[in-house]
Design an enzyme around this catalytic site. Structure first.
Site, PDB file in Angstrom:
ATOM      1  N   SER A 135       0.848  -1.187   0.000  1.00  0.00           N
ATOM      2  CA  SER A 135       0.000   0.000   0.000  1.00  0.00           C
ATOM      3  C   SER A 135       0.878   1.229   0.000  1.00  0.00           C
ATOM      4  O   SER A 135       1.996   1.211   0.539  1.00  0.00           O
ATOM      5  CB  SER A 135      -0.899   0.018   1.241  1.00  0.00           C
ATOM      6  OG  SER A 135      -1.599   1.237   1.346  1.00  0.00           O
ATOM      7  N   TYR A 147      -2.898   0.211  10.670  1.00  0.00           N
ATOM      8  CA  TYR A 147      -3.030  -0.421   9.360  1.00  0.00           C
ATOM      9  C   TYR A 147      -1.817  -0.112   8.488  1.00  0.00           C
ATOM     10  O   TYR A 147      -1.219  -1.005   7.882  1.00  0.00           O
ATOM     11  CB  TYR A 147      -4.303   0.058   8.651  1.00  0.00           C
ATOM     12  CG  TYR A 147      -4.335  -0.311   7.180  1.00  0.00           C
ATOM     13  CD1 TYR A 147      -4.675  -1.596   6.787  1.00  0.00           C
ATOM     14  CD2 TYR A 147      -3.990   0.622   6.192  1.00  0.00           C
ATOM     15  CE1 TYR A 147      -4.680  -1.952   5.442  1.00  0.00           C
ATOM     16  CE2 TYR A 147      -3.994   0.272   4.851  1.00  0.00           C
ATOM     17  CZ  TYR A 147      -4.335  -1.003   4.484  1.00  0.00           C
ATOM     18  OH  TYR A 147      -4.331  -1.354   3.162  1.00  0.00           O
TER      19      TYR A 147
END
Length: 223
Positions: A135, A147
């Site tokens: 990501s 996250y």
């Protein structure tokens, strides 16, 4: 010879889009996710080139059995895409939910490790490719983002895996998208990336000439 790829998180979003792209490019696909019904529907759409493999990415034995079954069914596993992932409903450290953290780590970190571990013997035989869904959040500091920290692991481990796999002629690529309009989010994001954009990036890495190791691909919304 037709190549075969094992995809986790295959029932929707990036995983399903990559399965479509792979079959269109002549690959066989193993579809791994928890939703048996969604996998069955996707496999029916993709035809004989797809094998549904229901299972939980957080369970190593389930992934191992699925990869081995895929190899037995199609004759080999030439690539694997550790794509299963999840996020958090509560952001930050003080506001965060420890139970959510634990579940996310089991999916985003341990699930990815299990894919790599289960697929590696097959990838060694095939001098194959391992793709990891990272990501953009795994390359920048975002206030309190647990996250994002889980995706930092993916990027670091991906680089380490690339060095390990280089020894037998294999390759590892981290696919790092910005915001993608997938079921990962509760609300639609029509102005952001589409799952098909990330699937094309995955196929680019897989189709690169063997002399080229594509270790990271960043795909960002153009807004």
């Amino acid at each position: 010879m037709t190549r075969t790829i094992f995809i986790t998180g295959a029932s929707s979003g990036i995983g399903a889009a990559t399965a479509h792209a792979a079959v269109e490019a002549g690959w066989n696909v193993g579809l791994f996710a928890r939703s048996e019904a969604k996998l069955a529907d996707l496999a029916e759409t993709l035809g004989d080139a797809a094998l549904p493999l229901p299972g939980d990415a957080t369970e190593f034995t389930q992934q191992q059995k699925a990869v081995d079954r895929l190899a037995e069914h199609f004759g080999s596993v030439d690539a694997a895409f550790a794509n299963a992932g999840t996020g958090l409903s509560a952001a930050g450290t003080e506001a965060g939910d420890p139970e959510e953290w634990e579940h996310m780590i089991r999916v985003n970190v341990m699930g990815l490790l299990w894919t790599a571990k289960a697929a590696m013997p097959h990838l060694r035989k095939a001098k194959g490719d391992l793709l990891l869904t990272g990501s953009a959040a795994g390359r920048r500091h975002i206030k309190g983002s647990v996250y994002g920290a889980s995706k930092w692991f993916v990027h670091g481990y991906g680089g380490n895996l690339a060095e390990e796999m280089r020894e037998f002629g294999g390759r590892c690529t981290v696919i790092a998208p910005g915001m993608v309009d997938t079921p990962f989010f509760d609300e639609p994001k029509p102005d952001k990336l589409q799952a098909e954009d990330i699937a094309r990036a995955a196929m680019f890495a897989l189709d690169a000439d063997k002399r080229a190791a594509v270790q990271e691909i960043f795909v960002m919304p153009n807004d």
